[in-house]
Design a protein around this motif. Sequence first.
Motif, PDB file in Angstrom:
ATOM      1  N   HIS A  47       0.847  -1.164  -0.058  1.00 57.39           N
ATOM      2  CA  HIS A  47       0.074   0.176   0.091  1.00 57.39           C
ATOM      3  C   HIS A  47       0.869   1.307  -0.123  1.00 57.39           C
ATOM      4  O   HIS A  47       0.420   2.304  -0.487  1.00 57.39           O
ATOM      5  N   ASP A  48       1.882   1.206   0.471  1.00 52.58           N
ATOM      6  CA  ASP A  48       2.807   2.107   0.923  1.00 52.58           C
ATOM      7  C   ASP A  48       4.391   1.735   0.541  1.00 52.58           C
ATOM      8  O   ASP A  48       4.972   1.679   1.777  1.00 52.58           O
ATOM      9  N   ARG A  49       5.051   1.916  -0.447  1.00 56.12           N
ATOM     10  CA  ARG A  49       6.172   1.430  -0.734  1.00 56.12           C
ATOM     11  C   ARG A  49       7.329   2.309   0.046  1.00 56.12           C
ATOM     12  O   ARG A  49       8.229   1.772   0.491  1.00 56.12           O
ATOM     13  N   ILE A  50       7.194   3.637   0.214  1.00 53.69           N
ATOM     14  CA  ILE A  50       8.039   4.599   0.766  1.00 53.69           C
ATOM     15  C   ILE A  50       8.069   4.113   2.160  1.00 53.69           C
ATOM     16  O   ILE A  50       9.053   3.985   2.783  1.00 53.69           O
ATOM     17  N   LEU A  51       7.254   3.857   2.846  1.00 51.07           N
ATOM     18  CA  LEU A  51       6.898   3.630   4.491  1.00 51.07           C
ATOM     19  C   LEU A  51       7.506   2.370   4.537  1.00 51.07           C
ATOM     20  O   LEU A  51       8.337   1.751   5.468  1.00 51.07           O
ATOM     21  N   VAL A  52       7.326   1.100   3.510  1.00 54.18           N
ATOM     22  CA  VAL A  52       8.044  -0.150   3.650  1.00 54.18           C
ATOM     23  C   VAL A  52       9.410  -0.146   3.659  1.00 54.18           C
ATOM     24  O   VAL A  52      10.137  -0.698   4.228  1.00 54.18           O
ATOM     25  N   GLU A  53       9.883   0.802   2.538  1.00 55.00           N
ATOM     26  CA  GLU A  53      11.375   0.933   2.542  1.00 55.00           C
ATOM     27  C   GLU A  53      12.149   1.643   3.651  1.00 55.00           C
ATOM     28  O   GLU A  53      13.167   1.230   4.255  1.00 55.00           O
ATOM     29  N   THR A  54      11.420   2.774   4.145  1.00 55.12           N
ATOM     30  CA  THR A  54      12.379   3.713   5.064  1.00 55.12           C
ATOM     31  C   THR A  54      12.029   2.992   6.596  1.00 55.12           C
ATOM     32  O   THR A  54      12.855   3.160   7.328  1.00 55.12           O
ATOM     33  N   GLU A  55      10.990   2.411   7.002  1.00 55.72           N
ATOM     34  CA  GLU A  55      10.576   2.004   8.178  1.00 55.72           C
ATOM     35  C   GLU A  55      10.536   0.704   8.370  1.00 55.72           C
ATOM     36  O   GLU A  55      10.811   0.010   9.512  1.00 55.72           O
ATOM     37  N   ILE A  56       9.669  -0.069   7.693  1.00 53.50           N
ATOM     38  CA  ILE A  56       9.418  -1.302   7.830  1.00 53.50           C
ATOM     39  C   ILE A  56      10.475  -2.406   7.554  1.00 53.50           C
ATOM     40  O   ILE A  56      10.921  -3.177   8.332  1.00 53.50           O
ATOM     41  N   LEU A  57      11.036  -2.543   6.261  1.00 54.02           N
ATOM     42  CA  LEU A  57      12.089  -3.367   6.193  1.00 54.02           C
ATOM     43  C   LEU A  57      13.184  -3.179   7.044  1.00 54.02           C
ATOM     44  O   LEU A  57      13.431  -4.439   7.485  1.00 54.02           O
ATOM     45  N   PRO A  58      13.728  -1.901   7.548  1.00 48.92           N
ATOM     46  CA  PRO A  58      14.730  -2.262   8.338  1.00 48.92           C
ATOM     47  C   PRO A  58      14.488  -2.925   9.550  1.00 48.92           C
ATOM     48  O   PRO A  58      15.309  -3.514  10.286  1.00 48.92           O
ATOM     49  N   LYS A  59      13.216  -2.794  10.049  1.00 46.73           N
ATOM     50  CA  LYS A  59      12.775  -3.389  11.487  1.00 46.73           C
ATOM     51  C   LYS A  59      12.924  -4.980  11.199  1.00 46.73           C
ATOM     52  O   LYS A  59      13.114  -5.772  12.399  1.00 46.73           O
ATOM     53  N   TYR A  60      12.586  -5.440  10.052  1.00 46.92           N
ATOM     54  CA  TYR A  60      12.684  -6.997   9.914  1.00 46.92           C
ATOM     55  C   TYR A  60      13.743  -7.546   9.544  1.00 46.92           C
ATOM     56  O   TYR A  60      14.031  -8.701   9.407  1.00 46.92           O
ATOM     57  N   PHE A  61      14.317  -6.659   8.395  1.00 49.47           N
ATOM     58  CA  PHE A  61      15.417  -7.220   7.698  1.00 49.47           C
ATOM     59  C   PHE A  61      16.803  -6.351   7.823  1.00 49.47           C
ATOM     60  O   PHE A  61      16.420  -5.361   8.154  1.00 49.47           O
ATOM     61  N   ASN A  62      17.918  -6.754   7.238  1.00 47.68           N
ATOM     62  CA  ASN A  62      18.929  -5.906   7.531  1.00 47.68           C
ATOM     63  C   ASN A  62      19.153  -5.054   6.053  1.00 47.68           C
ATOM     64  O   ASN A  62      20.271  -4.735   5.740  1.00 47.68           O
ATOM     65  N   HIS A  63      18.083  -4.712   5.742  1.00 46.79           N
ATOM     66  CA  HIS A  63      18.368  -3.439   4.520  1.00 46.79           C
ATOM     67  C   HIS A  63      17.032  -2.797   4.581  1.00 46.79           C
ATOM     68  O   HIS A  63      15.996  -3.117   5.347  1.00 46.79           O
ATOM     69  N   ALA A  64      16.873  -1.964   3.417  1.00 45.02           N
ATOM     70  CA  ALA A  64      15.896  -0.860   3.223  1.00 45.02           C
ATOM     71  C   ALA A  64      15.539  -0.946   1.792  1.00 45.02           C
ATOM     72  O   ALA A  64      15.135  -0.031   1.321  1.00 45.02           O
ATOM     73  N   SER A  65      15.948  -2.227   1.216  1.00 41.44           N
ATOM     74  CA  SER A  65      15.838  -2.166  -0.355  1.00 41.44           C
ATOM     75  C   SER A  65      14.727  -3.053  -0.644  1.00 41.44           C
ATOM     76  O   SER A  65      14.483  -4.206  -0.537  1.00 41.44           O
ATOM     77  N   PHE A  66      13.715  -2.249  -1.297  1.00 37.23           N
ATOM     78  CA  PHE A  66      12.432  -2.962  -1.762  1.00 37.23           C
ATOM     79  C   PHE A  66      12.834  -3.857  -2.982  1.00 37.23           C
ATOM     80  O   PHE A  66      12.226  -4.889  -3.017  1.00 37.23           O
ATOM     81  N   ALA A  67      13.911  -3.647  -3.781  1.00 30.96           N
ATOM     82  CA  ALA A  67      14.334  -4.544  -4.797  1.00 30.96           C
ATOM     83  C   ALA A  67      14.539  -5.916  -4.156  1.00 30.96           C
ATOM     84  O   ALA A  67      14.441  -6.914  -4.648  1.00 30.96           O
ATOM     85  N   SER A  68      15.332  -5.765  -3.080  1.00 34.33           N
ATOM     86  CA  SER A  68      15.869  -7.158  -2.107  1.00 34.33           C
ATOM     87  C   SER A  68      14.454  -7.801  -1.916  1.00 34.33           C
ATOM     88  O   SER A  68      14.274  -9.161  -2.079  1.00 34.33           O
ATOM     89  N   LEU A  69      13.445  -7.206  -1.392  1.00 38.88           N
ATOM     90  CA  LEU A  69      12.233  -7.834  -0.935  1.00 38.88           C
ATOM     91  C   LEU A  69      11.983  -8.638  -2.174  1.00 38.88           C
ATOM     92  O   LEU A  69      11.224  -9.696  -1.916  1.00 38.88           O
ATOM     93  N   ARG A  70      11.579  -7.725  -3.194  1.00 37.65           N
ATOM     94  CA  ARG A  70      10.846  -8.346  -4.453  1.00 37.65           C
ATOM     95  C   ARG A  70      11.724  -9.552  -4.833  1.00 37.65           C
ATOM     96  O   ARG A  70      11.254 -10.517  -5.342  1.00 37.65           O
ATOM     97  N   ARG A  71      13.191  -9.495  -4.970  1.00 37.56           N
ATOM     98  CA  ARG A  71      13.913 -10.699  -5.273  1.00 37.56           C
ATOM     99  C   ARG A  71      13.575 -11.674  -4.326  1.00 37.56           C
ATOM    100  O   ARG A  71      13.361 -13.033  -4.653  1.00 37.56           O
ATOM    101  N   GLN A  72      13.491 -11.493  -3.095  1.00 30.49           N
ATOM    102  CA  GLN A  72      13.198 -12.765  -2.117  1.00 30.49           C
ATOM    103  C   GLN A  72      11.940 -13.265  -2.475  1.00 30.49           C
ATOM    104  O   GLN A  72      11.607 -14.485  -2.548  1.00 30.49           O
ATOM    105  N   LEU A  73      10.978 -12.432  -2.612  1.00 32.38           N
ATOM    106  CA  LEU A  73       9.701 -13.097  -3.171  1.00 32.38           C
ATOM    107  C   LEU A  73       9.654 -13.920  -4.237  1.00 32.38           C
ATOM    108  O   LEU A  73       9.021 -14.832  -4.377  1.00 32.38           O
ATOM    109  N   ASN A  74      10.475 -13.455  -5.238  1.00 34.37           N
ATOM    110  CA  ASN A  74      10.658 -14.164  -6.532  1.00 34.37           C
ATOM    111  C   ASN A  74      11.394 -15.484  -6.209  1.00 34.37           C
ATOM    112  O   ASN A  74      10.980 -16.553  -6.715  1.00 34.37           O
ATOM    113  N   TYR A  75      12.274 -15.499  -5.389  1.00 38.55           N
ATOM    114  CA  TYR A  75      12.879 -16.759  -4.907  1.00 38.55           C
ATOM    115  C   TYR A  75      12.031 -17.883  -4.496  1.00 38.55           C
ATOM    116  O   TYR A  75      12.235 -19.130  -4.476  1.00 38.55           O
TER     117      TYR A  75
END
Length: 117
Positions: A47-75
Amino acid sequence: MAGKSEEKTIPFLRRLVEMLQENEDAISFVPGERRGTQKTVGRIVIHDRILVETEILPKYFNHASFASLRRQLNYFHFVRVGKGRQRGATYRHDAVIVMDDILRLKRRSAVEPELAS
């Protein structure tokens, strides 16, 4: 017995489920359903890519890269539904109907079986 199944769950998938449960305003899971022989698959909706990148991804993973999340989903064989900008991006997986199905997924192998022969 539940402890053993949790131990075998892939860490990315555990964190993904936690992220989906705790951040529904920015990234959510929409469950599918089974009716007899018919099924509708569940979906992950951004729903909000910016919020996912800046606040949510760093909380759960060791990065703030949406491309990395997308790649993991693809795997894990998630497929993007539709085209366009990331706002409202939707990902689906044929084996995922309810959120717990995510925890049972297997990572795609390096060599696809059809190519191995």
